[in-house]
Motif scaffolding. Structure first.
Motif, short mmCIF file in Angstrom:
data_model
loop_
_atom_site.label_atom_id
_atom_site.label_comp_id
_atom_site.label_asym_id
_atom_site.label_seq_id
_atom_site.Cartn_x
_atom_site.Cartn_y
_atom_site.Cartn_z
N THR A 91 0.34 -0.96 0.16
CA THR A 91 -0.20 0.02 -0.26
C THR A 91 0.33 1.26 -0.31
O THR A 91 0.48 2.22 -0.56
CB THR A 91 -1.20 0.18 1.28
OG1 THR A 91 0.14 -0.05 2.29
CG2 THR A 91 -2.01 -1.18 1.06
N GLU A 92 2.23 1.15 0.84
CA GLU A 92 2.67 2.65 -0.04
C GLU A 92 2.94 2.28 -1.69
O GLU A 92 3.10 2.14 -1.83
CB GLU A 92 4.19 2.06 1.66
CG GLU A 92 4.22 1.60 2.55
CD GLU A 92 4.09 2.75 3.25
OE1 GLU A 92 4.40 3.56 3.08
OE2 GLU A 92 3.14 2.49 4.25
N LYS A 93 3.71 4.01 -1.06
CA LYS A 93 4.10 4.63 -2.68
C LYS A 93 5.21 5.33 -2.72
O LYS A 93 5.98 5.13 -2.34
CB LYS A 93 3.22 5.12 -2.76
CG LYS A 93 1.77 5.49 -3.01
CD LYS A 93 0.48 6.86 -3.14
CE LYS A 93 -1.51 5.77 -3.32
NZ LYS A 93 -1.39 7.14 -3.62
N THR A 94 5.32 4.97 -4.35
CA THR A 94 6.64 5.62 -5.15
C THR A 94 7.21 6.79 -5.30
O THR A 94 5.60 6.47 -6.11
CB THR A 94 7.64 4.17 -5.37
OG1 THR A 94 8.77 4.80 -5.66
CG2 THR A 94 6.93 3.86 -5.99
N PRO A 95 7.84 7.67 -5.87
CA PRO A 95 7.88 8.59 -6.76
C PRO A 95 8.91 7.72 -8.40
O PRO A 95 8.61 8.48 -9.21
CB PRO A 95 9.08 9.66 -6.24
CG PRO A 95 9.47 9.06 -5.24
CD PRO A 95 9.22 8.40 -4.32
N PHE A 96 9.20 6.59 -8.12
CA PHE A 96 9.86 6.73 -8.64
C PHE A 96 10.63 4.70 -8.95
O PHE A 96 10.98 5.04 -7.35
CB PHE A 96 11.46 7.42 -9.57
CG PHE A 96 12.59 6.56 -10.20
CD1 PHE A 96 11.45 6.84 -11.45
CD2 PHE A 96 13.90 6.22 -10.11
CE1 PHE A 96 13.07 6.66 -12.80
CE2 PHE A 96 14.57 5.63 -11.50
CZ PHE A 96 14.03 5.80 -12.69
N VAL A 97 10.29 4.22 -9.50
CA VAL A 97 10.58 2.70 -9.58
C VAL A 97 10.99 2.38 -11.34
O VAL A 97 10.54 2.52 -12.18
CB VAL A 97 9.71 2.37 -9.27
CG1 VAL A 97 10.05 0.67 -9.53
CG2 VAL A 97 9.84 1.27 -7.58
N ILE A 98 12.41 1.41 -11.49
CA ILE A 98 12.44 1.02 -13.02
C ILE A 98 12.10 -0.90 -12.66
O ILE A 98 12.72 -1.04 -10.99
CB ILE A 98 13.56 1.10 -13.43
CG1 ILE A 98 14.69 0.82 -12.67
CG2 ILE A 98 13.26 2.34 -13.44
CD1 ILE A 98 15.96 0.88 -13.44
#
Length: 262
Positions: A91-98
């Motif tokens: 449920t946590e969020k991210t600004p950038f992932v590849i």
């Protein structure tokens, strides 16, 4: 004319259709934009729950720059500036992932020892396509490894990441076993992605991690997954739409990757 409820259902379907798709093999997915992130867009905009159908391997950053993220064997791990490493909730969020679905095309065993520069030189001798895209998994015994993580940034306007280098926290370990998760991406992907080599670390016991700064490693098994395509999903935010993407941030990217100014 369609009813209001029908329109709402249609809008919900369209906004979520992207995340209902399954990932393509040998394909890299970028959620966010590297230059924008390095330039100061640290606010998360997408959950790990939405990202996880697209792969089992990758790296990224947490919301508001709270450390480093690594994706390994379908699980997301976060290393904070305290050094604490743990599995994150979807449920946590991210600004950038590849991320990609890792499937090894080639496996190489080497005894070492290899320094960071020697490792990259060896990989260059193996990854012969200058413009190829490669996901790289290295399982090894580390005589020494140094990693880093940034602290949480909350005060706006957020400064660019290169200006926050004095705040990064470093971690050093000796005689430890674990995995390097990373990529070598070609120069034509610059901007939306971080090009060249980029690795994050995760120890076998999942208690240590971070962005790779320096290393001496032995008895390593290198797995290589050659990718043949990529997709970029930029942040669906007003801040991104107003962000200056024409500025050359290549020197900032290099400084952030090395953990120091040139």
């Amino acid at each position: 004319m369609a009813s209001r409820s029908t329109l709402l259902i249609l809008c919900y379907f369209l906004s979520n259709h992207l995340f209902a798709q399954t990932s393509k093999p040998n394909h890299l997915y970028t959620f966010g934009h590297a230059s924008a992130f390095i330039g100061g867009l640290y606010d998360a905009h997408i959950s790990y729950e939405q990202i996880k159908p697209y792969g089992n391997f990758g790296l990224g950053a947490p919301d508001k720059l709270d450390g480093e993220i690594v994706i390994f064997n379908n699980k997301f791990y976060q290393t904070q500036s305290s050094g604490k490493t743990f599995e994150v909730k979807y449920t946590e969020k991210t600004p950038f992932v590849i991320i990609n679905n890792f499937k090894s095309d080639q496996t190489i065993n080497k005894t070492g020892p290899f320094t960071k520069s020697q490792l990259f030189q060896f990989l260059d001798s193996v990854l012969t396509k200058k413009n190829g895209m490669y996901a790289i998994h290295i399982k090894a015994k580390f005589a020494f490894i140094k990693t880093r993580a940034f602290p949480t940034i909350t005060q706006k306007p957020y400064p660019p990441l290169a200006q926050l280098l004095p705040l990064q926290h470093f971690f050093a370990s000796q005689d430890i076993e674990g995995d390097l998760i990373g990529y070598r991406l070609p120069s034509y992907m610059e901007g939306a992605n971080i090009t060249g080599y980029h690795f994050h670390f995760l120890s076998n016991d999942k208690t240590k991690g971070g962005h790779l700064i320096d290393v001496i490693l032995n008895n390593m098994t290198i797995e290589i997954d050659e990718l043949d395509g990529f997709s970029v999903f930029p942040p669906p935010t007003e801040a991104f739409q107003k962000f200056d993407l024409e500025k050359d941030r290549s020197s900032e990217v290099k400084a952030v990757e090395l953990g120091k100014k040139n």
